[in-house]
Design a protein around this motif. Structure first.
Motif, short mmCIF file in Angstrom:
data_model
loop_
_atom_site.label_atom_id
_atom_site.label_comp_id
_atom_site.label_asym_id
_atom_site.label_seq_id
_atom_site.Cartn_x
_atom_site.Cartn_y
_atom_site.Cartn_z
N GLY A 546 0.96 -0.99 -0.10
CA GLY A 546 -0.03 0.03 0.06
C GLY A 546 0.86 1.12 0.00
O GLY A 546 0.37 1.82 -0.52
N THR A 547 2.21 1.72 0.14
CA THR A 547 3.15 2.43 0.30
C THR A 547 3.80 2.78 -1.31
O THR A 547 3.15 1.79 -1.48
N ASP A 548 3.41 3.68 -1.97
CA ASP A 548 3.53 4.97 -3.11
C ASP A 548 4.49 3.16 -3.70
O ASP A 548 3.86 3.15 -4.61
N ASP A 549 6.22 3.13 -3.11
CA ASP A 549 6.39 2.94 -3.96
C ASP A 549 6.47 1.16 -4.23
O ASP A 549 6.84 0.87 -5.54
N ASN A 550 5.82 0.39 -3.29
CA ASN A 550 5.31 -0.26 -3.54
C ASN A 550 4.67 -0.98 -4.27
O ASN A 550 4.25 -1.91 -5.60
N ALA A 551 3.38 -0.26 -4.73
CA ALA A 551 2.11 -0.01 -5.59
C ALA A 551 2.49 0.03 -7.19
O ALA A 551 1.98 -0.50 -7.67
N ARG A 552 4.06 0.97 -7.03
CA ARG A 552 4.33 1.00 -8.48
C ARG A 552 5.00 -0.36 -9.45
O ARG A 552 4.96 -0.25 -10.64
N ILE A 553 5.07 -0.88 -8.07
CA ILE A 553 6.52 -2.20 -8.58
C ILE A 553 5.39 -2.99 -9.61
O ILE A 553 4.70 -3.74 -8.61
N ALA A 554 6.00 -3.71 -10.94
CA ALA A 554 5.44 -4.28 -11.04
C ALA A 554 5.37 -5.68 -10.55
O ALA A 554 7.12 -6.05 -9.59
N THR A 555 4.72 -6.60 -10.84
CA THR A 555 4.74 -7.96 -9.80
C THR A 555 6.37 -8.91 -10.12
O THR A 555 6.10 -8.83 -11.15
N ALA A 556 7.24 -9.17 -9.50
CA ALA A 556 7.78 -9.87 -9.54
C ALA A 556 7.90 -11.44 -10.95
O ALA A 556 6.45 -11.81 -10.73
N ILE A 557 8.43 -11.56 -11.79
CA ILE A 557 8.07 -12.93 -12.51
C ILE A 557 8.87 -13.80 -11.41
O ILE A 557 10.05 -14.56 -11.03
N LYS A 558 8.40 -15.11 -11.11
CA LYS A 558 8.49 -16.26 -11.29
C LYS A 558 8.45 -17.74 -12.03
O LYS A 558 7.73 -18.15 -12.62
N PHE A 559 9.77 -17.89 -11.82
CA PHE A 559 9.39 -19.25 -13.09
C PHE A 559 10.20 -20.61 -11.91
O PHE A 559 10.38 -20.03 -10.67
N SER A 560 9.11 -21.56 -13.11
CA SER A 560 9.44 -23.01 -11.67
C SER A 560 11.11 -23.60 -12.33
O SER A 560 11.79 -22.65 -12.96
N LEU A 561 11.72 -24.38 -11.72
CA LEU A 561 12.69 -24.97 -11.90
C LEU A 561 12.83 -25.07 -13.08
O LEU A 561 13.77 -25.05 -14.25
N GLU A 562 11.93 -25.70 -13.83
CA GLU A 562 12.05 -26.21 -15.67
C GLU A 562 12.44 -24.79 -16.36
O GLU A 562 13.19 -24.55 -16.99
N GLU A 563 11.48 -23.42 -15.78
CA GLU A 563 11.48 -22.63 -16.43
C GLU A 563 13.35 -21.76 -16.71
O GLU A 563 13.98 -21.61 -16.76
N ALA A 564 13.67 -21.70 -14.89
CA ALA A 564 15.49 -21.46 -15.06
C ALA A 564 15.62 -22.45 -15.50
O ALA A 564 16.63 -21.60 -16.36
N MET A 565 15.97 -23.86 -15.21
CA MET A 565 16.96 -24.42 -16.48
C MET A 565 16.86 -24.03 -17.31
O MET A 565 17.88 -23.97 -18.20
N GLU A 566 15.29 -23.38 -18.03
CA GLU A 566 15.99 -23.20 -19.67
C GLU A 566 15.74 -21.88 -20.10
O GLU A 566 16.76 -21.54 -21.04
N TYR A 567 15.87 -21.32 -19.07
CA TYR A 567 16.15 -19.52 -19.04
C TYR A 567 18.24 -19.36 -19.00
O TYR A 567 18.07 -18.54 -19.79
N ILE A 568 18.37 -19.53 -18.47
CA ILE A 568 20.04 -19.45 -17.90
C ILE A 568 20.65 -19.78 -18.54
O ILE A 568 20.31 -20.73 -19.63
N GLN A 569 22.17 -18.82 -19.04
CA GLN A 569 22.94 -18.64 -20.38
C GLN A 569 24.21 -19.97 -19.25
O GLN A 569 24.55 -20.16 -18.46
N ALA A 570 25.01 -20.12 -20.81
CA ALA A 570 26.21 -20.75 -20.01
C ALA A 570 27.06 -20.48 -18.80
O ALA A 570 27.71 -21.17 -18.41
N ASP A 571 27.05 -18.41 -18.80
CA ASP A 571 27.97 -18.11 -17.77
C ASP A 571 26.98 -18.02 -16.15
O ASP A 571 27.05 -17.37 -15.37
N GLU A 572 25.90 -18.52 -16.21
CA GLU A 572 25.16 -18.78 -15.33
C GLU A 572 25.12 -19.80 -14.07
O GLU A 572 24.97 -21.07 -15.16
N TYR A 573 24.96 -20.18 -13.62
CA TYR A 573 23.91 -21.36 -12.60
C TYR A 573 22.35 -20.80 -12.01
O TYR A 573 22.49 -19.22 -11.47
N ILE A 574 21.51 -22.22 -11.46
CA ILE A 574 20.88 -21.45 -10.48
C ILE A 574 21.06 -22.59 -9.28
O ILE A 574 21.51 -23.60 -9.11
#
Ligand SMILES: Nc1nc2c(ncn2[C@@H]2O[C@H](COP(=O)(O)OP(=O)(O)OP(=O)(O)O)[C@@H](O)[C@H]2O)c(=O)[nH]1
Ligand SMILES: [Mg+2]
Length: 603
Positions: A546-574
């Motif tokens: 309800g505070t102003d800052d929070n209200a303006r922030i778009a909902t964070a994207i949440k990946f499933s494990l499989e989505e994260a596995m498909e998302y990361i690149q070679a220089d990244e880890y989960i």
């Protein structure tokens, strides 16, 4: 001797196999009235229940009109296709389910082909006729055509067909006439699936499946092909390479209902579980002690993908998990190999890291998810498809990809697939959707699902299946966007996230502990951007909705494990712990990333 029918239930993922087996169990009165019976009692492990998919095949058995029907429920997801192929060896017939709307999908084709080539007698069910827009007659026609194209014999082409709804618990020869139950199916099975033949002679039983018990360890499951198997019997175990190990049967079980009952002996034709054979592998033959004769060896599917599994060395390691050391990780992975047949673990130069080979994203993610639930912390790298050299040429796995989408967005899908070296083979209407078929390198499919779902507002239905190894198709662009990477350790603030919103979309909310090098979100551009997400009006208003800052922030994207596995690149880890999943750069400081950038140039 008792009459037996051995059947396997096969289908593409989600077409209703387990629901049907459940109904068969219910209707053959397996349960006493006072017994609590949830839905899908067969999908018994936690992950199966949560995801609503079958991961390992299961044997059950019912009695109908004096006949014992052994039923094998199989997984429909393509990653577990090898398992289906193996357990088909226990069956004389199959019940093939096809969704009355979706029709034959890639895995339908695969399992049908295997069943037909083993000479099994099929019974076809056009399932889910309760669905709106279903098209049972068209689907029936297409199954006939599929059988024909797969070179079914005359006898196999003459398959009986039933229509119905596993969910509502009825089957009939006429889809417009709803019946009370599934007895038409059971009668069809008795009539059309051949009785399990019984052969006299010395013992032969091939191990086609296994079960695991914490008391007795690995349990061998298979069908007695010839002769009799008895408790306490000394036997020879004929290994894949023909070598022979002497052994003895300790305990013997047959399947009854959902469970097993201990028996003294099992005759040929029946399926049983054997305790006491040490060091067996799938495909080994349990044979006569004196004169062992081997059954034809079963081939086990080669892995198609590998992933680096390593200990958690992030700044947050050890905070949430019970098992964090490389010793623990190693033990756990090697233990998994005992029961997870398509899985291979290979040591790397580092004692902290292992290359784990599996059959696909789902196969590997199920293992990771299971481990985190057991209390492990670990990190995994980007999944890599396995490249082979065939006749001197670099080859890669090519898959058949099917996408059903609303016509308005089919253009976007074709564009996305073509960018990844996919080739459009078929485009035709299917109900009110457009049906697209492609050939595409397996590399190109990793990460595709996220993009297709975004481009089609979640309306696309996608399925893919391995076709063959073919010459390398050239470079495929990786992720199109870079990521936002945290510059510092600390607690994220609404203030800083808000200020950075025009730079990309965030994966984390305000008020979360993060570390330097952790991935915070997706950058709108194609390069990575280091950002400060911890500055500003910290602590005071975090999470205060309800505070102003929070209200303006778009909902964070949440990946499933499989989505994260498909998302990361070679220089990244989960990073995976029992409570959290974080995406991070392998090198946490910007400086190290610069120094090591060359290591990760796209293949
Ligand atoms: N409308 C409708 N839904 C059904 C029917 N049969 C199954 N379902 C639904 O379809 C989904 C998948 O059913 P399952 O029985 O788990 O499918 P499955 O073939 O065992 O799936 P996998 O084991 O993962 O391959 C569930 O949500 C069921 O409720 C049916 O006859 N009609
Ligand atoms: Mg199932």
């Amino acid at each position: 001797m008792q009459k037996i029918r051995n059947i396997a239930i096969i289908a593409h993922v989600d077409h209703g196999k387990t629901t049907l087996v459940d109904k068969i169990l219910h209707q053959t009165n397996l349960f006493r009235d006072n017994q609590a019976t949830g839905d899908l009692i067969l999908d018994s492990n936690d992950l199966e229940r949560e995801r609503g998919i079958t991961i390992v095949s299961k044997n059950v058995s019912v009695n109908y009109k004096g006949v014992k029907i052994n039923i094998i429920d199989t997984p429909g997801h393509a990653d577990f296709g090898g398992e289906v192929e193996r357990v088909l060896k226990m069956a004389d017939g199959v019940v093939l389910l096809v969704d009355a709307f979706e029709g034959a999908m890639p895995q339908t084709r695969f399992v049908t082909q295997k069943a037909l080539s083993l000479g099994l007698k099929p019974v076809v069910i056009v399932n889910k006729v309760d669905k709106e827009n279903c098209r049972p007659e068209e689907v029936y026609e297409s199954i006939f055509e599929l059988f024909f194209n797969l070179e079914a014999t005359e006898d196999q082409l003459d398959f009986p067909v039933l229509y119905g709804s596993s969910k509502q618990g009825w089957m009939n020869h006429d889809w417009k006439v709803q019946t009370e139950d599934i007895t038409p199916l059971l009668d069809t099975i008795l009539e059309h699936i051949p009785a399990a033949p019984s052969f006299d002679g010395t013992l032969q039983m091939q191990i086609t499946s296994l079960d695991y018990s914490s008391f007795v360890g690995r349990i061998a499951i298979g069908r007695v092909a010839r002769g009799l198997i008895k408790e306490n019997q000394p036997v020879s175990l004929v290994k894949r390479d023909g070598t022979i190990q002497k052994s003895r049967i300790k305990e013997l079980y047959t399947f009854e209902g959902l469970g097993k009952i201990r028996v003294q002996e099992v005759a040929s034709g029946d399926i049983c579980a054997v305790v006491g054979i040490d060091g067996f592998d799938i495909g080994d033959t349990i044979a006569d002690f004196e004169k062992p004769e081997q059954l034809e060896v079963i081939k086990i599917d080669e892995p198609t993908m590998n992933m680096l599994f390593t200990i958690n060395n992030s700044p947050m390691f050890g905070k949430e998990g019970k098992f964090v050391t490389s010793q623990r990780l190693r033990e756990r992975l090697y233990k998994e190999m005992e029961k997870n047949l398509a899985l291979k673990v290979i040591e790397t130069e580092s004692p902290d890291s292992y290359l784990v080979y599996g059959r696909g994203i789902l196969h590997l993610s199920v293992l990771i998810e299971t481990m985190r639930r057991e209390g492990y912390e670990l990190q995994v790298g980007q999944p890599q498809v396995i490249i082979k050299e065939i006749d001197g040429a670099k080859c890669e796995p090519i898959e058949i990809l099917i996408v059903d989408v609303p016509a308005e967005v089919s253009g976007k899908v074709i564009e996305l697939v073509t960018q990844r070296k996919g080739e459009l083979l078929v485009m035709e209407p299917k109900g009110d959707l457009q049906h697209l078929e492609f050939e595409i390198p397996a590399r190109g499919i990793i990460g595709l699902r996220n993009n297709v779902l975004t481009a089609t507002a979640g309306e696309a239905i996608m399925a893919h299946r391995f076709k063959s190894y073919e010459p390398w198709k050239g470079n495929i662009p990786g992720r199109l966007n870079g990521v936002l990477v945290s510059m510092e350790k600390g607690s994220t603030t609404a203030y800083s996230i808000d200020k950075l919103q025009d730079r990309g979309r965030f994966f984390i909310e305000p008020g979360v502990e993060v570390y330097e090098g952790q991935i915070m979100g997706e950058h709108i551009r194609d390069n990575d951007l280091v950002v400060n997400v911890v500055k500003g009006k910290a602590l005071t208003n975090m999470r205060a909705s309800g505070t102003d800052d929070n209200a303006r922030i778009a909902t964070a994207i949440k990946f499933s494990l499989e989505e994260a596995m498909e998302y990361i690149q070679a220089d990244e880890y989960i990073e995976i712990t029992p409570k959290s999943m974080r995406l991070r750069k392998i090198y946490l400081s910007e400086n190290e990333r610069k120094i090591n950038a060359k290591k990760f140039i796209n293949q």
